[in-house]
Motif scaffolding. Sequence first.
Motif, short mmCIF file in Angstrom:
data_model
loop_
_atom_site.label_atom_id
_atom_site.label_comp_id
_atom_site.label_asym_id
_atom_site.label_seq_id
_atom_site.Cartn_x
_atom_site.Cartn_y
_atom_site.Cartn_z
N ALA A 2 56.83 124.72 132.40
CA ALA A 2 56.10 125.71 131.62
C ALA A 2 57.08 126.54 130.81
N SER A 3 56.60 127.10 129.70
CA SER A 3 57.48 127.86 128.83
C SER A 3 58.07 129.06 129.54
N ARG A 6 61.04 127.78 131.42
CA ARG A 6 62.15 127.54 130.50
C ARG A 6 62.83 128.86 130.16
N HIS A 7 62.01 129.87 129.90
CA HIS A 7 62.54 131.18 129.56
C HIS A 7 63.46 131.69 130.66
N ILE A 63 62.00 131.48 123.12
CA ILE A 63 61.17 130.28 123.08
C ILE A 63 62.13 129.15 122.70
N GLU A 64 62.12 128.08 123.47
CA GLU A 64 63.13 127.05 123.29
C GLU A 64 62.89 126.13 122.10
N THR A 65 61.68 125.62 121.93
CA THR A 65 61.41 124.63 120.87
C THR A 65 60.10 124.94 120.16
N ASP A 68 56.92 124.71 122.08
CA ASP A 68 56.72 125.82 123.00
C ASP A 68 56.19 127.08 122.32
N ASN A 103 64.72 120.25 117.54
CA ASN A 103 64.10 120.50 118.84
C ASN A 103 64.88 119.68 119.87
N ARG A 104 65.63 120.37 120.69
CA ARG A 104 66.48 119.82 121.73
C ARG A 104 67.66 119.00 121.18
#
Length: 152
Positions: A2-3, A6-7, A63-65, A68, A103-104
């Motif tokens: 879940a985001s 990730r956070h 927020i990573e990507t 997300d 993204n990544r």
Amino acid sequence: MASGARHNARMGDSASAKPCLFCEIVKGERPAHLVLDSADAVAFLDARPLFKGHTLLVPREHIETLPDLPEHMLGEFFAHARRLASAMEAALGAAGSFVAMNNRVSQSVPHLHVHVVPRNRKDGLRGFFWPRHTYASDSEAADYAARLRAAL
């Protein structure tokens, strides 16, 4: 994952986790030449610009990507990107701009960021082999950031 998970993983809940470079900039803990500072996003000059004025737009929230990014943030976030693209022409006399995101894969900092790069014909940018340019001094970088801020 879940985001939120990730956070937490990226922000350093454990002593061994690395802090996020862009979160540090957003919080004012790391210096950067700010171009835009809004309630939901921050934009600053790239430390290794393709061309002078190359700006990174990031959400304030970690927020990573792009997948997300919550739906409710999408429109305003990309409205900022559109304004930055316009500012490249108005403030820097660029013929246009290049707007991109990884993204990544090839994402050097795991915090969503959009590259907004001023472009001119025959500027040397070909495919994905990109020359890097540097600012002559910190004051030159500050001048570019101020010109872009004024155009926003």
